[in-house]
Design an enzyme around this catalytic site. Structure first.
Site, mmCIF file in Angstrom:
data_model
loop_
_atom_site.group_PDB
_atom_site.id
_atom_site.type_symbol
_atom_site.label_atom_id
_atom_site.label_comp_id
_atom_site.label_asym_id
_atom_site.label_seq_id
_atom_site.Cartn_x
_atom_site.Cartn_y
_atom_site.Cartn_z
ATOM 1 N N CYS A 115 35.563 -30.940 28.563
ATOM 2 C CA CYS A 115 35.068 -32.332 28.603
ATOM 3 C C CYS A 115 34.096 -32.566 29.751
ATOM 4 O O CYS A 115 33.293 -33.490 29.709
ATOM 5 C CB CYS A 115 36.235 -33.305 28.697
ATOM 6 N N HIS A 261 32.732 -39.927 30.286
ATOM 7 C CA HIS A 261 33.121 -39.067 29.171
ATOM 8 C C HIS A 261 34.073 -39.867 28.288
ATOM 9 O O HIS A 261 34.986 -40.533 28.783
ATOM 10 C CB HIS A 261 33.807 -37.810 29.698
ATOM 11 N N ASN A 291 36.652 -38.337 20.632
ATOM 12 C CA ASN A 291 36.315 -37.549 21.820
ATOM 13 C C ASN A 291 35.561 -36.302 21.357
ATOM 14 O O ASN A 291 36.150 -35.420 20.738
ATOM 15 C CB ASN A 291 37.612 -37.180 22.555
HETATM 16 N N1 COA Z 1 50.351 -41.291 15.579
HETATM 17 C C1 COA Z 1 51.537 -41.874 15.682
HETATM 18 N N2 COA Z 1 52.428 -41.579 16.659
HETATM 19 C C2 COA Z 1 52.101 -40.618 17.530
HETATM 20 C C3 COA Z 1 50.866 -39.938 17.461
HETATM 21 C C4 COA Z 1 49.976 -40.305 16.434
HETATM 22 N N3 COA Z 1 48.768 -39.737 16.282
HETATM 23 N N4 COA Z 1 50.811 -39.044 18.466
HETATM 24 C C5 COA Z 1 51.947 -39.150 19.149
HETATM 25 N N5 COA Z 1 52.740 -40.102 18.582
HETATM 26 C C6 COA Z 1 54.069 -40.550 19.011
HETATM 27 C C7 COA Z 1 54.760 -39.522 19.862
HETATM 28 O O1 COA Z 1 55.438 -38.592 19.038
HETATM 29 C C8 COA Z 1 55.703 -40.373 20.670
HETATM 30 O O2 COA Z 1 56.831 -40.698 19.872
HETATM 31 P P1 COA Z 1 58.323 -40.755 20.530
HETATM 32 O O3 COA Z 1 58.211 -41.819 21.582
HETATM 33 O O4 COA Z 1 59.163 -41.092 19.366
HETATM 34 O O5 COA Z 1 58.526 -39.380 21.094
HETATM 35 C C9 COA Z 1 54.930 -41.661 20.892
HETATM 36 O O6 COA Z 1 53.909 -41.677 19.885
HETATM 37 C C10 COA Z 1 54.300 -41.763 22.265
HETATM 38 O O7 COA Z 1 53.622 -40.550 22.530
HETATM 39 P P2 COA Z 1 52.894 -40.293 23.880
HETATM 40 O O8 COA Z 1 52.287 -38.935 23.829
HETATM 41 O O9 COA Z 1 53.812 -40.632 25.014
HETATM 42 O O10 COA Z 1 51.761 -41.413 23.800
HETATM 43 P P3 COA Z 1 50.758 -41.877 24.909
HETATM 44 O O11 COA Z 1 50.845 -43.318 25.102
HETATM 45 O O12 COA Z 1 50.817 -40.986 26.135
HETATM 46 O O13 COA Z 1 49.352 -41.606 24.185
HETATM 47 C C11 COA Z 1 47.556 -40.060 24.233
HETATM 48 C C12 COA Z 1 48.982 -40.311 23.824
HETATM 49 C C13 COA Z 1 47.215 -38.640 23.885
HETATM 50 C C14 COA Z 1 46.652 -41.011 23.438
HETATM 51 C C15 COA Z 1 47.395 -40.327 25.735
HETATM 52 O O14 COA Z 1 48.384 -39.647 26.453
HETATM 53 C C16 COA Z 1 46.051 -39.942 26.256
HETATM 54 O O15 COA Z 1 45.042 -40.459 25.827
HETATM 55 N N6 COA Z 1 46.013 -39.065 27.245
HETATM 56 C C17 COA Z 1 44.774 -38.606 27.819
HETATM 57 C C18 COA Z 1 44.153 -37.696 26.841
HETATM 58 C C19 COA Z 1 42.779 -37.370 27.191
HETATM 59 O O16 COA Z 1 42.075 -38.149 27.751
HETATM 60 N N7 COA Z 1 42.401 -36.186 26.792
HETATM 61 C C20 COA Z 1 41.117 -35.702 26.931
HETATM 62 C C21 COA Z 1 40.834 -35.470 28.348
HETATM 63 S S1 COA Z 1 39.327 -34.828 28.413
#
Ligand code: COA
Length: 334
Positions: A115, A261, A291
């Site tokens: 990224c 980004h 992304n």
């Molecule tokens: N649809 C529905 N539910 C989903 C899902 C999806 N696509 N992906 C995950 N879940 C569920 C999980 O299984 C979890 O369920 P549980 O509570 O029953 O275990 C719940 O949603 C919460 O998951 P979690 O991973 O804690 O969500 P979050 O709020 O952390 O959001 C991201 C996930 C990935 C969106 C977030 O962590 C994020 O954006 N992180 C940074 C990622 C990033 O910027 N990456 C690129 C960097 S360059």
């Protein structure tokens, strides 16, 4: 020492638009979850049978950028290509561009910084121009994610985020020392490499393992510890933006346009609040592209420029954070 400035911009995304509802037909997810957590409404994914790849899309964006710079392919001295999804394990996409654009036998390198790839690529090109080695460098960021994602419920935490696309710019020598790239700031912290990673293929896990896995080996899919990445992203984004501003005796107030980004709208909004930026000081387009990793900043920059959001003399700040971890910023006087 010379300065370098962006003289031409272009981007290309595949036609095929995949909405959040489309994804819910492939895996257990839904539009509300995706929009609330990431801000993404849709992304572009290469369709099966299409000729597009990272290199092909990069070439399409590059042709536009060269034309907008009022140059021809023969004016380009060097190619810097940023991607984490190259067409081949080797050789890199940079050399494919040299061939696809029928360029002279100029040098070409690939940047493997995920990224942060475009920020690293731009900074690398800037150094070659500063020292006087080259005059016009083609800088490309392109990603073909969709073919490498786990599109089952198992992979939903990662696969809903990523989109395909490419952007390119021509970075050219300028004699005006007050214009162009003022500074760039690059960082890495490899101890967190395993928090956002595609472990295979690697020299350690090679062809026999692929053949033996029958698709059950998830090391071929991106793994991301989303919460961990999020927490580090907001800290590092903020630090590296301040580092860039301070190095140039500037403050957040001086920013005309900040292009983060496009990792997650919530990360961008956090940074916007932290630096008290007005809506017109920040440009986000993750809603429509997801992304696109190394392509995200250059697609956003091209689109913002096309929409007339960047004027002569504006202060434009780019910042990225991603797998590695790597992060960086570039401060530009347009
Ligand atoms: N649809 C529905 N539910 C989903 C899902 C999806 N696509 N992906 C995950 N879940 C569920 C999980 O299984 C979890 O369920 P549980 O509570 O029953 O275990 C719940 O949603 C919460 O998951 P979690 O991973 O804690 O969500 P979050 O709020 O952390 O959001 C991201 C996930 C990935 C969106 C977030 O962590 C994020 O954006 N992180 C940074 C990622 C990033 O910027 N990456 C690129 C960097 S360059």
């Amino acid at each position: 020492m010379y300065n370098s400035k962006i003289t031409g911009l272009g981007f290309y995304v595949p036609e095929n638009v995949v909405s959040n509802d489309d994804l819910s037909n492939m895996m257990d997810t839904n539009d509300a979850w995706i929009q609330e957590r990431t801000g993404i409404k849709e992304r572009h994914w290469i369709e099966e049978g299409s000729e597009d790849t990272s290199a092909v899309m990069g070439a399409k964006a590059a042709r536009i950028a060269i034309e907008k710079a009022n140059l021809t392919k023969d004016d380009i001295d060097f190619i810097v290509f940023a991607t984490l999804s190259p067409d081949y394990y080797f050789p890199g996409c940079g050399v494919q561009i040299q061939e696809m654009l029928e360029m002279q036998t100029i040098g070409a390198i690939d940047i493997r910084n995920q990224c942060s790839g475009f920020v690293y690529a731009l900074s690398t090109a800037d150094q070659f121009i500063k020292t006087g080695m080259y005059k016009n460098i083609l800088v490309i960021g392109a990603e073909y994610h969709s073919n490498g994602l786990d599109k089952t419920t198992r992979g939903r935490g990662v696969s809903v985020i990523f989109g395909d696309g490419a952007g390119a710019c021509v970075l050219s020598r300028t004699e005006d020392n007050n214009k162009g790239i003022l500074s760039s700031h690059l960082h890495s912290e490899g101890k967190y490499a395993d928090k956002l990673i595609v472990p295979s293929p690697s020299i350690k896990n090679w062809v026999p393992e692929i053949l033996a896995s029958n698709g059950e080996d998830i090391s071929y899919f991106p793994f991301m510890d989303g919460t961990f990445v999020f927490k580090h992203a907001v800290v590092r984004f903020s630090e590296v933006i301040m580092e860039g501003l301070t190095a140039n005796n500037l403050t957040p107030n001086d920013i005309d346009l900040f292009i983060p980004h496009q990792a997650n709208l919530r990360i961008s909004q956090f940074v916007q609040r932290k630096f008290k930026l007005r809506d017109d000081q920040i440009y986000n387009n993750i809603m429509n592209y997801g992304n696109t990793t190394a392509a995200s900043i250059i697609i956003a920059l091209s689109e913002a420029f096309e929409k007339g959001k960047i004027k002569d003399n504006d202060l434009v700040v780019l910042a990225a954070f991603g797998s590695g971890f790597t992060w960086g910023s570039v401060v530009i006087r347009w």
